[in-house]
Design a protein around this motif. Structure first.
Motif, mmCIF file in Angstrom:
data_model
loop_
_atom_site.group_PDB
_atom_site.id
_atom_site.type_symbol
_atom_site.label_atom_id
_atom_site.label_comp_id
_atom_site.label_asym_id
_atom_site.label_seq_id
_atom_site.Cartn_x
_atom_site.Cartn_y
_atom_site.Cartn_z
ATOM 1 N N GLY A 84 1.034 -1.157 0.467
ATOM 2 C CA GLY A 84 0.315 0.182 -0.263
ATOM 3 C C GLY A 84 0.475 1.176 0.010
ATOM 4 N N ASP A 85 0.207 2.686 -0.259
ATOM 5 C CA ASP A 85 0.732 3.919 0.258
ATOM 6 C C ASP A 85 1.477 3.754 1.879
ATOM 7 O OD1 ASP A 85 -1.322 5.343 1.500
ATOM 8 O OD2 ASP A 85 -2.555 5.431 -0.393
ATOM 9 N N GLU A 86 1.510 5.610 1.559
ATOM 10 C CA GLU A 86 2.524 6.139 3.005
ATOM 11 C C GLU A 86 0.304 6.486 4.460
ATOM 12 O OE1 GLU A 86 1.354 8.911 0.036
ATOM 13 O OE2 GLU A 86 2.494 6.920 0.108
ATOM 14 N N GLN A 87 -0.020 6.405 3.384
ATOM 15 C CA GLN A 87 -1.512 6.984 4.274
ATOM 16 C C GLN A 87 -1.627 5.895 5.297
ATOM 17 O OE1 GLN A 87 -2.815 9.790 4.113
ATOM 18 N NE2 GLN A 87 -1.701 9.943 1.891
ATOM 19 N N PRO A 88 -1.830 6.265 6.684
ATOM 20 C CA PRO A 88 -2.388 5.838 8.027
ATOM 21 C C PRO A 88 -3.182 4.833 7.730
ATOM 22 C CG PRO A 88 -2.802 8.288 8.325
ATOM 23 C CD PRO A 88 -2.402 8.233 6.494
ATOM 24 N N SER A 89 -3.445 3.931 7.902
ATOM 25 C CA SER A 89 -4.240 3.333 8.558
ATOM 26 C C SER A 89 -4.928 3.669 9.409
ATOM 27 C CB SER A 89 -4.159 1.314 9.063
ATOM 28 O OG SER A 89 -2.869 1.273 9.893
ATOM 29 N N ASP A 90 -6.430 2.819 9.988
ATOM 30 C CA ASP A 90 -6.873 2.788 11.046
ATOM 31 C C ASP A 90 -6.941 2.982 12.421
ATOM 32 O OD1 ASP A 90 -9.040 3.814 9.360
ATOM 33 O OD2 ASP A 90 -10.277 1.883 9.618
ATOM 34 N N PHE A 91 -5.952 1.320 12.141
ATOM 35 C CA PHE A 91 -4.574 1.094 13.758
ATOM 36 C C PHE A 91 -3.547 2.270 13.302
ATOM 37 C CE2 PHE A 91 -0.656 -1.370 15.282
ATOM 38 C CZ PHE A 91 -1.289 -2.041 16.544
ATOM 39 N N ASP A 92 -3.274 2.717 12.877
ATOM 40 C CA ASP A 92 -2.162 3.816 12.562
ATOM 41 C C ASP A 92 -2.830 4.642 13.359
ATOM 42 O OD1 ASP A 92 -0.208 2.092 11.662
ATOM 43 O OD2 ASP A 92 -0.622 3.232 9.753
ATOM 44 N N ILE A 93 -3.990 5.549 12.981
ATOM 45 C CA ILE A 93 -4.595 6.660 13.437
ATOM 46 C C ILE A 93 -5.173 6.692 15.372
ATOM 47 C CG2 ILE A 93 -6.783 8.121 13.271
ATOM 48 C CD1 ILE A 93 -6.506 7.555 9.755
ATOM 49 N N LYS A 94 -5.008 5.434 14.938
ATOM 50 C CA LYS A 94 -5.585 5.095 16.819
ATOM 51 C C LYS A 94 -4.512 4.865 17.431
ATOM 52 C CE LYS A 94 -8.122 1.649 19.394
ATOM 53 N NZ LYS A 94 -9.086 -0.038 19.074
ATOM 54 N N MET A 95 -3.855 4.184 17.301
ATOM 55 C CA MET A 95 -2.164 4.176 18.235
ATOM 56 C C MET A 95 -1.527 5.257 18.810
ATOM 57 S SD MET A 95 -2.094 0.822 19.622
ATOM 58 C CE MET A 95 -4.115 0.723 19.057
ATOM 59 N N ALA A 96 -1.282 6.709 17.330
ATOM 60 C CA ALA A 96 -0.911 7.382 17.408
ATOM 61 C C ALA A 96 -1.678 8.727 18.206
ATOM 62 C CB ALA A 96 -1.169 8.424 15.639
ATOM 63 N N GLN A 97 -2.963 8.309 18.063
ATOM 64 C CA GLN A 97 -4.014 9.847 19.417
ATOM 65 C C GLN A 97 -3.925 8.844 20.205
ATOM 66 O OE1 GLN A 97 -5.244 11.767 18.581
ATOM 67 N NE2 GLN A 97 -6.505 11.821 16.199
ATOM 68 N N ASN A 98 -3.741 7.372 20.959
ATOM 69 C CA ASN A 98 -3.439 6.365 21.714
ATOM 70 C C ASN A 98 -2.280 7.119 22.741
ATOM 71 O OD1 ASN A 98 -6.134 5.276 21.911
ATOM 72 N ND2 ASN A 98 -5.094 4.089 21.533
ATOM 73 N N CYS A 99 -1.017 7.269 21.855
ATOM 74 C CA CYS A 99 0.571 8.067 22.090
ATOM 75 C C CYS A 99 0.462 8.589 22.263
ATOM 76 C CB CYS A 99 1.509 6.725 22.092
ATOM 77 S SG CYS A 99 1.685 7.364 19.994
ATOM 78 N N CYS A 100 -0.157 10.101 21.352
ATOM 79 C CA CYS A 100 -0.071 11.771 21.120
ATOM 80 C C CYS A 100 1.366 11.757 20.834
ATOM 81 C CB CYS A 100 -0.186 12.418 22.884
ATOM 82 S SG CYS A 100 -1.696 11.809 24.078
ATOM 83 N N VAL A 101 1.667 11.012 19.879
ATOM 84 C CA VAL A 101 2.938 11.216 19.453
ATOM 85 C C VAL A 101 2.936 11.176 17.982
ATOM 86 C CG1 VAL A 101 5.506 9.995 19.069
ATOM 87 C CG2 VAL A 101 4.534 10.292 21.039
ATOM 88 N N PRO A 102 3.165 11.912 16.751
ATOM 89 C CA PRO A 102 3.111 12.314 15.100
ATOM 90 C C PRO A 102 3.739 10.487 14.204
ATOM 91 C CG PRO A 102 3.990 13.771 15.766
ATOM 92 C CD PRO A 102 4.376 13.394 16.753
ATOM 93 N N PHE A 103 3.426 9.949 14.122
ATOM 94 C CA PHE A 103 3.113 8.289 13.156
ATOM 95 C C PHE A 103 3.991 9.372 11.843
ATOM 96 C CE2 PHE A 103 1.099 5.005 15.075
ATOM 97 C CZ PHE A 103 1.863 4.852 16.326
ATOM 98 N N LEU A 104 4.912 8.709 11.610
ATOM 99 C CA LEU A 104 6.088 8.828 10.362
ATOM 100 C C LEU A 104 5.696 7.867 9.606
ATOM 101 C CD1 LEU A 104 7.539 10.380 12.125
ATOM 102 C CD2 LEU A 104 9.301 11.335 10.593
#
Length: 135
Positions: A84-104
């Motif tokens: 796939g591409d570089e767009q965040p998955s639903d899982f990525d979004i949820k985890m970034a929201q939980n840890c309050c840290v940007p995901f690269l």
């Protein structure tokens, strides 16, 4: 695994993330991007992917995150997408929201990076803007 690299520039640190992804193209690589305020250098630390399905997901030991955060200013958590591409998955979004840290997120397919910012962020937003300008 404790592969840690130091860089004087943010651009060099971001390039190292890409290199790590290409060196391990069959699995999602993951780790931390940080800044050492005392020594004034950027840190890229690759972590072991503890996921049972590392080609599709990543899993970092929470203790490793806390130890990194204790020593450095966390700028983001990085991982690659094998498919796939570089767009965040639903899982990525949820985890970034939980840890309050940007995901690269770096895509091996598109060779592009996306930086996902959670709604609440616990790092220097000016540094996040700098990262976004470089990717």
């Amino acid at each position: 695994m404790d592969n840690q690299y130091k860089f004087k520039t943010l651009k060099a640190a971001l390039n190292r993330v890409k290199k790590i992804a290409h060196e391990n193209a069959s699995v999602e690589v993951c780790g931390f991007l940080g800044f050492d305020k005392d020594e004034e250098f950027f840190i890229v630390r690759e972590e072991a992917n503890g996921s049972p399905t590392p080609a599709q997901f990543f899993l970092i030991n929470p203790l490793d995150y806390l130890l990194f955060k204790d020593k450095y200013e966390v700028l983001g958590l990085f991982h690659s997408h094998v498919l796939g591409d570089e767009q965040p998955s639903d899982f990525d979004i949820k985890m970034a929201q939980n840890c309050c840290v940007p995901f690269l997120i770096y895509s091996l397919n598109t060779k592009k990076t996306h930086i996902y910012e959670p709604q609440i962020i616990e790092c220097d937003v000016n540094m996040v803007r700098r990262m976004k300008a470089l990717v």
